[in-house]
Every structure is written in structure tokens, then in C-alpha cells.
Design an enzyme around this catalytic site. Structure first.
Site: not given
Length: 483
Positions: A420-421
């Protein structure tokens, strides 16, 4: 009339999803990338919103209620919320629209956010929430304290924001442009465009909401807690314009993601799941204490120039900075333990024979005191003349582990699928240190926000993007040549 909340929320969800608009990332970039470029998008929201609200209030269309400043609750709540959104991977509105993209981690964070917000507002923690807010001042807004019109602040902010936006747009125009190889309608909105539209949506929200008896504009925390309260109690009093807004946001982001091939159910790993649980809970507690999240405080109260809004935004930013320092680090690549051994012949050669040059430069590797007769053959010091136990073998040192896996011909692969970012960017920054200038790092990732952050990082750091395309449903590949 509350259905106007659903419609406006859907538009908001579409714009946020297409603009990858998340305040967490904007604040995070200040600390991780040392840039204010994306933060200007938030200033655009506030400036547009401020001018619109000044117009609506001065003409008597709306009459906002201004919250009094409760320093302890706002400072602590803002900081806790900032920490929470780093763990959860997105702010309140970001968690809603990323849920529409199919991120199960965001679903988990959203549930915990709603539960903890409901506990703080109407449940077991409501007493604590009230106690924290009991120390309050009479201060409401900066214009009221100074006895001036809010127009002065709205216009000043709009002018400053205009010049900041022009500055960063000019810098971007002077750099190589990196765009996805896909039809224009599937390409993301520029974040500054998205910010201007979100500001307009915020202005429109006030009269639409007021028409239903709700004297407020955009908001996420209280509506999210209302969704939980209605789900658990069935009390229709919790169904209002605000709850329709957040549900519309989810619907809009899903439609936008599905139409552009950016929806896919993505199940997080154990670490991300645990972070989502704690991050979501901290978001609900923090936002309830502070009187709002990055929308309620960071977009609405700041536009009213309230003390609550600007102080909360400051401490949210400090929480984000602390959280980034604590938790946003590249994964360590551990070199595996030795598993292969030398054969008996290899072991004898490995431990008993050294080059003549090494014997001179490093005498301890050969005949130390002349008691051992090793001799030489062809420039190589041979093994000593006593018997060597044939069962004695040595472990082969394994090759050092690396993130960039060789593909051949100066190309290396970084598999960031499922990360995930901002972890795809964090891992890319780490992996590119392993390769030489002129070599290529091929990055596979499925984080939607990475379609903006990864090419921006590459350009900012003097690397060249030679290929960027979508591989499938919510999956992309970008090739970065190290500069």
C-alpha cells in the site's frame, strides 16, 4: 432532500478517486519527499472554499455555527489522528474512497474508524470525550478576534495559493512529462484540478445540507459514526444528509474505479491488517477529540478561519510527520543463512591453498612459524603435509539478498504488488540504490496512488521513465532508468 447528499457524495467520490486526492499523502510528502507541491492542492481546496463561504455568509444564505477553541482536545486529538492515518494508509475521506477501490485494509480501517468515533460521540467513551473538551476558550475564529471581515483572509489566502500553484506548475512544465499509456478519459485528474472542484463541492454542500436542517457542510467523522449507530440500533435519527454524503462517496469512488479498470479486491498481509485496525481506531478517537478530520477541520474549519481548524491541521501534520518517522521505512532484506557446503575436495582447497602473493601480503594464511612444510607449486602455496580430516567441510557464504531481482541486460525487477502507498515509492528508492547508473528498475505495483507518486519521484530525482503502462485490473508497470 437528503438524497442530494448521496448525489453530491457520489460526485465527490469520483473526483477524489480520479484525482488520487488524499490529505495524508499531501502532508506525508512534506516529510518524506521534502516538497510542498501536493500540499498546495489542499490550499486550493481551502481557498476556493473560503471565498465561497465568505460569499454565502455575507449574502445571508448560510449562518455557520463556530466552535469554541478547546486546546487540549484539539492538540491531542489532531496529533493522534495524524498518527492514525499513517497506520491506516489514508485520511478519513481517503479511507472511504479507497474502500471503493477494493482495498480490504481500508475496509478494516473504515470499520474501526466508525466504531471508535461512535464510541467517542455516543458510546462508552463519550464521557472521556466531553471531559477533554471541557477546557475551552471563548475564541472561535481569527476574523472575529480581530474584528475584521473574513473576506480579507479569504482573498489573501487565494492570492498566496495562486502564486504557489503557478510556481509548482511552472516547475512541472520544465520537467519531462510522464503519463500513463492509456486513453485520456482513464488518466487521473491533476491534483490541483481536483482540489478546485472539491472546493466548489464544499461550497455547494452548505446550502444543500442546510435545506435539510443540518447547519454544516462537508463532514466525515460524525456521518461515519451515524452509519455505525444506525447499523447497530436501527434508529432512523442517524440517517441524515451527512450519512448519505459518505455513502455516496463510497458509491462514486467504486463507479470511477470500476469504469477505469482500477477496482480489484486486494487482501492485505498480516502487518497491514494490524496497522489498519489500530490506525482506524486512532482516527475515530483523534477526529472526535479534535472536532473533525482532514475534511471537517482541514477543509471546512480552515475555510472559516477558525482556531480549531488551523491548530488541528497543524497537529495532524505533526502526527503524520511522527508516524512517517516511526513506521514508513523500507523492508529489510535479510541475507539467508548458509545452506550449501563445500565438498571435501573444495573444502581442503578452500582452507589450505592460498596464492603466493597472498602468502607474502598476509603471512598468517600460510606457514606461520616454519614448522609446517607447505611448499609451493606453480605460484600457489599448497596444503600442509599432514593429513586433513576428510569430514571437515565449510559452509558456503550465500549471495547477498537484494530487492532488485536481475532480469538480464541491465534490467532489474522490484515486485511491489500488494504494497500500500507510500511503500512502493519507499521500496523503489531503496532498490534503485542497488543498481548502477544507466540500468533500469522495472516496478510492478497495484497501489492506485502510485501512478502519481512513483513517476513524480523518478522525475524529481533525475531518473528517466522509459515505459509506463497498465498491466490489468488495478496493476501497473513502470520502468525507471537510473540517472
Amino acid at each position: 432532500m437528503i438524497l442530494t447528499g448521496l448525489a453530491l457524495g457520489a460526485v465527490l467520490g469520483i473526483v477524489m478517486q480520479r484525482g488520487r486526492f488524499c490529505v495524508t499523502g499531501m502532508l506525508r510528502d512534506i516529510f518524506l519527499q521534502r516538497t510542498w507541491r501536493s500540499f498546495v492542492a489542499l490550499l486550493i481546496v481551502i481557498a476556493v472554499h473560503a471565498v465561497g463561504l465568505a460569499a454565502l455568509t455575507s449574502t445571508g444564505v448560510i449562518s455557520p455555527n463556530y466552535s469554541t477553541f478547546a486546546p487540549a482536545a484539539i492538540v491531542i486529538g489532531g496529533f493522534v489522528f495524524g498518527l492514525g492515518i499513517i497506520l491506516a494508509g489514508g485520511c478519513a475521506s481517503g479511507t472511504w474512497y479507497r474502500s471503493g477501490e477494493g482495498l480490504v485494509g481500508s475496509w478494516i480501517a473504515l470499520i474501526m474508524y466508525g466504531l471508535s468515533a461512535a464510541a467517542m460521540k455516543t458510546g462508552a467513551l463519550s464521557g472521556f470525550n466531553g471531559w477533554m473538551k471541557s477546557w475551552e476558550t471563548s475564541a472561535t475564529t481569527v476574523p472575529e478576534t480581530l474584528g475584521v471581515s473574513p473576506w480579507w483572509f479569504a482573498i489573501a489566502l487565494a492570492v498566496v495559493t495562486f502564486f504557489l500553484a503557478r510556481h509548482f506548475l511552472a516547475k512541472d512544465a520544465a520537467r519531462p512529462k510522464v503519463t500513463l499509456n492509456q486513453p485520456w478519459w482513464r488518466k487521473p485528474l491533476h491534483m490541483y484540478t481536483a482540489g478546485a472542484v472539491i472546493g466548489l463541492i464544499g461550497v455547494i454542500a452548505w446550502p444543500l445540507s442546510a435545506a435539510t436542517g443540518r447547519n454544516s457542510g462537508l463532514g466525515i467523522t460524525t456521518p461515519t459514526s451515524d452509519v455505525v449507530n444506525y447499523t447497530t440500533t436501527g434508529d432512523t435519527a442517524h440517517i441524515n444528509w451527512g450519512t448519505m454524503l459518505v455513502l455516496g462517496l463510497l458509491v462514486g469512488s467504486f463507479l470511477a474505479a470500476k469504469a477505469t479498470g482500477e477496482f480489484r479486491v486486494r487482501v492485505p498481509d498480516a502487518t497491514t491488517t494490524v496497522r489498519s485496525v489500530f490506525g482506524g481506531a486512532m482516527m475515530g478517537v483523534g477526529a472526535s477529540l479534535a472536532g473533525g478530520c482532514t475534511v471537517g477541520n482541514g477543509m471546512v474549519q480552515t475555510s472559516l478561519f477558525s482556531y480549531q481548524g488551523w491548530v488541528a491541521l497543524l497537529f495532524i501534520a505533526l502526527g503524520v510527520g511522527a508516524g512517517a518517522k516511526l513506521w514508513l521505512k523500507p523492508k529489510k532484506v535479510v541475507t539467508p543463512e548458509p545452506t550449501e557446503t563445500y565438498t571435501t575436495e573444495e573444502s581442503v582447497h578452500h582452507t589450505g591453498a592460498v596464492s603466493a602473493e597472498d602468502a607474502v601480503l598476509n603471512p598468517t594464511s600460510g606457514d606461520i612459524d616454519g614448522d609446517i612444510d607447505g611448499g609451493t607449486e606453480g605460484g600457489v602455496v599448497t596444503k600442509p603435509s599432514f593429513a586433513v580430516a576428510t569430514g571437515t567441510v565449510a559452509l558456503k557464504a550465500p549471495k547477498p539478498a537484494r530487492k532488485a531481482q536481475p532480469l538480464g541486460e541491465g534490467r532489474y525487477l522490484l515486485d511491489a504488488m500488494g504494497a500500500v502507498c507510500p511503500f512502493p515509492v519507499i521500496e523503489a528508492k531503496d532498490a534503485i540504490q542497488e543498481i548502477d547508473t544507466g540500468e533500469a528498475l522495472v516496478i510492478d505495483f497495484d497501489c492506485t496512488q502510485g501512478t502519481e507518486s512513483i513517476p513524480q519521484w523518478a522525475v524529481d530525482n533525475g531518473h528517466e521513465v522509459t515505459d509506463f503502462h497498465q498491466k490489468g485490473e488495478s496493476a501497473w508497470q513502470i520502468t525507471v532508468v537510473k540517472g
